[in-house]
Write a protein that holds these residues in place. Structure first.
Motif, PDB file in Angstrom:
ATOM      1  N   GLN A  27       0.842  -1.196   0.000  1.00 49.38           N
ATOM      2  CA  GLN A  27       0.000   0.000   0.000  1.00 49.38           C
ATOM      3  C   GLN A  27       0.882   1.252   0.000  1.00 49.38           C
ATOM      4  N   SER A  28       1.791   1.269  -0.944  1.00 56.02           N
ATOM      5  CA  SER A  28       2.777   2.331  -1.059  1.00 56.02           C
ATOM      6  C   SER A  28       2.778   2.834  -2.499  1.00 56.02           C
ATOM      7  N   THR A  29       3.868   3.470  -2.887  1.00 53.83           N
ATOM      8  CA  THR A  29       4.024   3.961  -4.249  1.00 53.83           C
ATOM      9  C   THR A  29       5.333   3.438  -4.816  1.00 53.83           C
ATOM     10  N   VAL A  30       5.444   3.464  -6.137  1.00 61.35           N
ATOM     11  CA  VAL A  30       6.699   3.076  -6.771  1.00 61.35           C
ATOM     12  C   VAL A  30       7.808   4.026  -6.311  1.00 61.35           C
ATOM     13  N   ALA A  31       7.499   5.304  -6.192  1.00 63.73           N
ATOM     14  CA  ALA A  31       8.505   6.281  -5.746  1.00 63.73           C
ATOM     15  C   ALA A  31       9.052   5.909  -4.373  1.00 63.73           C
ATOM     16  N   GLU A  32       8.181   5.504  -3.470  1.00 66.10           N
ATOM     17  CA  GLU A  32       8.621   5.119  -2.125  1.00 66.10           C
ATOM     18  C   GLU A  32       9.485   3.862  -2.174  1.00 66.10           C
ATOM     19  N   ILE A  33       9.117   2.912  -3.020  1.00 66.44           N
ATOM     20  CA  ILE A  33       9.911   1.688  -3.180  1.00 66.44           C
ATOM     21  C   ILE A  33      11.313   2.048  -3.669  1.00 66.44           C
ATOM     22  N   VAL A  34      11.391   2.945  -4.651  1.00 70.86           N
ATOM     23  CA  VAL A  34      12.693   3.362  -5.191  1.00 70.86           C
ATOM     24  C   VAL A  34      13.496   4.099  -4.124  1.00 70.86           C
ATOM     25  N   ARG A  35      12.842   5.019  -3.369  1.00 70.09           N
ATOM     26  CA  ARG A  35      13.559   5.740  -2.309  1.00 70.09           C
ATOM     27  C   ARG A  35      14.133   4.780  -1.272  1.00 70.09           C
ATOM     28  N   LYS A  36      13.340   3.784  -0.876  1.00 69.89           N
ATOM     29  CA  LYS A  36      13.818   2.805   0.108  1.00 69.89           C
ATOM     30  C   LYS A  36      15.000   2.010  -0.432  1.00 69.89           C
ATOM     31  N   ALA A  37      14.915   1.604  -1.699  1.00 71.65           N
ATOM     32  CA  ALA A  37      16.001   0.831  -2.304  1.00 71.65           C
ATOM     33  C   ALA A  37      17.279   1.656  -2.394  1.00 71.65           C
ATOM     34  N   VAL A  38      17.156   2.921  -2.803  1.00 76.93           N
ATOM     35  CA  VAL A  38      18.331   3.786  -2.910  1.00 76.93           C
ATOM     36  C   VAL A  38      18.899   4.070  -1.526  1.00 76.93           C
ATOM     37  N   ALA A  39      18.036   4.300  -0.538  1.00 76.13           N
ATOM     38  CA  ALA A  39      18.506   4.544   0.825  1.00 76.13           C
ATOM     39  C   ALA A  39      19.284   3.343   1.348  1.00 76.13           C
ATOM     40  N   GLU A  40      18.779   2.158   1.080  1.00 70.89           N
ATOM     41  CA  GLU A  40      19.470   0.944   1.521  1.00 70.89           C
ATOM     42  C   GLU A  40      20.835   0.822   0.827  1.00 70.89           C
ATOM     43  N   PHE A  41      20.856   1.075  -0.470  1.00 71.08           N
ATOM     44  CA  PHE A  41      22.099   1.006  -1.236  1.00 71.08           C
ATOM     45  C   PHE A  41      23.121   2.021  -0.719  1.00 71.08           C
ATOM     46  N   LEU A  42      22.693   3.271  -0.549  1.00 66.52           N
ATOM     47  CA  LEU A  42      23.607   4.311  -0.061  1.00 66.52           C
ATOM     48  C   LEU A  42      24.047   4.028   1.367  1.00 66.52           C
ATOM     49  N   GLY A  43      23.130   3.506   2.179  1.00 67.70           N
ATOM     50  CA  GLY A  43      23.469   3.177   3.560  1.00 67.70           C
ATOM     51  C   GLY A  43      24.554   2.121   3.647  1.00 67.70           C
ATOM     52  N   ARG A  44      24.453   1.113   2.789  1.00 66.67           N
ATOM     53  CA  ARG A  44      25.491   0.075   2.778  1.00 66.67           C
ATOM     54  C   ARG A  44      26.836   0.665   2.366  1.00 66.67           C
ATOM     55  N   ARG A  45      26.819   1.547   1.405  1.00 74.89           N
ATOM     56  CA  ARG A  45      28.077   2.146   0.931  1.00 74.89           C
ATOM     57  C   ARG A  45      28.680   3.088   1.963  1.00 74.89           C
ATOM     58  N   ALA A  46      27.838   3.818   2.683  1.00 74.88           N
ATOM     59  CA  ALA A  46      28.329   4.811   3.633  1.00 74.88           C
ATOM     60  C   ALA A  46      28.345   4.289   5.068  1.00 74.88           C
ATOM     61  N   GLY A  47      27.822   3.103   5.278  1.00 75.74           N
ATOM     62  CA  GLY A  47      27.769   2.561   6.630  1.00 75.74           C
ATOM     63  C   GLY A  47      26.630   3.142   7.449  1.00 75.74           C
ATOM     64  N   LYS A  48      25.669   3.808   6.793  1.00 75.40           N
ATOM     65  CA  LYS A  48      24.529   4.386   7.498  1.00 75.40           C
ATOM     66  C   LYS A  48      23.256   3.751   6.952  1.00 75.40           C
ATOM     67  N   VAL A  49      22.328   3.431   7.836  1.00 73.96           N
ATOM     68  CA  VAL A  49      21.043   2.883   7.426  1.00 73.96           C
ATOM     69  C   VAL A  49      20.026   4.012   7.513  1.00 73.96           C
ATOM     70  N   TRP A  50      19.658   4.575   6.358  1.00 72.69           N
ATOM     71  CA  TRP A  50      18.740   5.720   6.326  1.00 72.69           C
ATOM     72  C   TRP A  50      17.397   5.392   6.946  1.00 72.69           C
ATOM     73  N   GLU A  51      16.939   4.169   6.771  1.00 70.16           N
ATOM     74  CA  GLU A  51      15.619   3.839   7.296  1.00 70.16           C
ATOM     75  C   GLU A  51      15.581   3.864   8.823  1.00 70.16           C
TER      76      GLU A  51
END
Length: 82
Positions: A27-51
């Motif tokens: 019950q979300s949006t494609v935009a939210e799915i993409v934001r979560k995926a990018v946040a997870e990707f960037l978090g792994r690279r930077a050592g920070k979990v945006w979520e």
């Protein structure tokens, strides 16, 4: 509050179908799915979990329907230009 920036992206058809399906299931949006995926990707690279960031959890939590809210928020809050 986090300011969201508009962008345009292209996805393979099958990937987009999967994102739409997931968004419907959550019950979300494609935009939210993409934001979560990018946040997870960037978090792994930077050592920070945006979520885990409390502010991140507020992104997309409400919708006003007002198209120019970001540009004219003071007008709406205080009634007129300042």
């Amino acid at each position: 509050m986090t300011t969201l920036k508009r962008t345009q992206m292209y996805f393979p058809e099958e990937m987009f179908r999967e994102m739409k399906f997931l968004a419907e299931q959550e019950q979300s949006t494609v935009a939210e799915i993409v934001r979560k995926a990018v946040a997870e990707f960037l978090g792994r690279r930077a050592g920070k979990v945006w979520e885990d960031d409390p502010l991140w959890k507020r992104v997309g939590a409400t919708e006003s329907g007002v198209k120019d809210l970001a540009d004219r928020h003071d007008d709406y809050l205080y009634g007129g230009r300042r």
